[in-house]
Design a protein around this motif. Structure first.
Motif, PDB file in Angstrom:
ATOM      1  N   SER A  16       1.255   6.399  -6.872  1.00 47.45           N
ATOM      2  CA  SER A  16       0.120   7.281  -7.181  1.00 47.45           C
ATOM      3  C   SER A  16       0.528   8.742  -7.134  1.00 47.45           C
ATOM      4  O   SER A  16       0.141   9.540  -7.991  1.00 47.45           O
ATOM      5  CB  SER A  16      -1.032   7.041  -6.200  1.00 47.45           C
ATOM      6  N   SER A  17       1.322   9.100  -6.146  1.00 49.99           N
ATOM      7  CA  SER A  17       1.793  10.483  -6.023  1.00 49.99           C
ATOM      8  C   SER A  17       2.619  10.890  -7.237  1.00 49.99           C
ATOM      9  O   SER A  17       2.479  12.010  -7.751  1.00 49.99           O
ATOM     10  CB  SER A  17       2.629  10.654  -4.749  1.00 49.99           C
TER      11      SER A  17
ATOM     12  N   ILE B 128       0.140  11.277 -10.179  1.00 49.40           N
ATOM     13  CA  ILE B 128      -0.691  12.476 -10.034  1.00 49.40           C
ATOM     14  C   ILE B 128       0.116  13.718 -10.398  1.00 49.40           C
ATOM     15  O   ILE B 128      -0.377  14.603 -11.092  1.00 49.40           O
ATOM     16  CB  ILE B 128      -1.274  12.573  -8.607  1.00 49.40           C
ATOM     17  N   SER B 129       1.361  13.770  -9.959  1.00 50.30           N
ATOM     18  CA  SER B 129       2.186  14.937 -10.293  1.00 50.30           C
ATOM     19  C   SER B 129       2.480  14.986 -11.788  1.00 50.30           C
ATOM     20  O   SER B 129       2.489  16.073 -12.385  1.00 50.30           O
ATOM     21  CB  SER B 129       3.483  14.940  -9.479  1.00 50.30           C
ATOM     22  N   ILE B 130       2.695  13.841 -12.427  1.00 53.67           N
ATOM     23  CA  ILE B 130       2.929  13.824 -13.875  1.00 53.67           C
ATOM     24  C   ILE B 130       1.695  14.332 -14.616  1.00 53.67           C
ATOM     25  O   ILE B 130       1.796  15.173 -15.514  1.00 53.67           O
ATOM     26  CB  ILE B 130       3.311  12.404 -14.347  1.00 53.67           C
ATOM     27  N   VAL B 131       0.531  13.842 -14.231  1.00 57.75           N
ATOM     28  CA  VAL B 131      -0.713  14.283 -14.871  1.00 57.75           C
ATOM     29  C   VAL B 131      -0.912  15.777 -14.641  1.00 57.75           C
ATOM     30  O   VAL B 131      -1.300  16.516 -15.555  1.00 57.75           O
ATOM     31  CB  VAL B 131      -1.920  13.464 -14.351  1.00 57.75           C
TER      32      VAL B 131
ATOM     33  N   ARG C 138       0.829  -1.211   0.000  1.00 59.95           N
ATOM     34  CA  ARG C 138       0.000   0.000   0.000  1.00 59.95           C
ATOM     35  C   ARG C 138       0.862   1.259   0.000  1.00 59.95           C
ATOM     36  O   ARG C 138       0.557   2.221  -0.701  1.00 59.95           O
ATOM     37  CB  ARG C 138      -0.950  -0.007   1.193  1.00 59.95           C
ATOM     38  N   THR C 139       1.927   1.258   0.763  1.00 61.31           N
ATOM     39  CA  THR C 139       2.833   2.412   0.797  1.00 61.31           C
ATOM     40  C   THR C 139       3.430   2.650  -0.582  1.00 61.31           C
ATOM     41  O   THR C 139       3.497   3.787  -1.062  1.00 61.31           O
ATOM     42  CB  THR C 139       3.946   2.195   1.841  1.00 61.31           C
ATOM     43  N   SER C 140       3.866   1.577  -1.232  1.00 64.15           N
ATOM     44  CA  SER C 140       4.438   1.699  -2.579  1.00 64.15           C
ATOM     45  C   SER C 140       3.396   2.202  -3.570  1.00 64.15           C
ATOM     46  O   SER C 140       3.712   3.017  -4.437  1.00 64.15           O
ATOM     47  CB  SER C 140       4.989   0.352  -3.037  1.00 64.15           C
TER      48      SER C 140
END
Length: 140
Positions: free
Chosen positions: A90-91, A94-97, A83-85
């Motif tokens: 995801s972070s 999200i930053s790329i998007v 989950r941490t990975s």
């Protein structure tokens, strides 16, 4: 039996998801480490401003991102700190998007990968994972 499938369909589905997304992160992370110049085109003006503040060069940033992506991929495949990975992955996505915008084809691909990571965050690693064995003991 060394693997206890508490919900066989879900566990196998999550394993397939982890293997697929983990492979993507390993491939892209490794490529950033080996060929960082191929990734310079994706770095926007906004990112360069942040890099200046952080006192990082593009190559240093891509090296750090490559290592993090590679490790996220390894952890997803192994089912270790899953989950941490998935949250870290995801972070990144999200930053790329955010920096590329929603209409960029790369961003659209990343939204699809992000959906899979959100499913992994929701379901966890499943029982075919190191996380499960560490939590429940090796004799389950």
């Amino acid at each position: 039996m060394w693997v206890y499938l508490k919900n066989q369909k879900t566990d196998v589905s999550v394993l397939i998801l982890r293997l697929g997304i983990g492979s993507i992160f390993i491939i892209f992370g490794f490529d950033k480490l080996v060929r960082p110049n191929n990734w310079l085109i994706f770095l926007s003006k906004e990112i360069s401003q942040y890099l200046t503040i952080a006192n990082l060069t593009y190559q240093q940033f891509l090296w750090i991102q490559g290592v993090v992506e590679f490790m996220v991929g390894v952890h997803l495949i192994l089912g270790l700190l899953t989950r941490t990975s998935a949250v870290i992955g995801s972070s990144i996505l999200i930053s790329i998007v955010f920096f590329l915008g929603f209409t960029d084809p790369t961003a659209l691909r990343d939204i699809g990968i992000l959906s899979g990571l959100l499913a992994i965050i929701s379901f966890g690693s499943g029982s075919i994972a190191i996380d499960f064995w560490l939590k429940n003991g090796e004799n389950t």
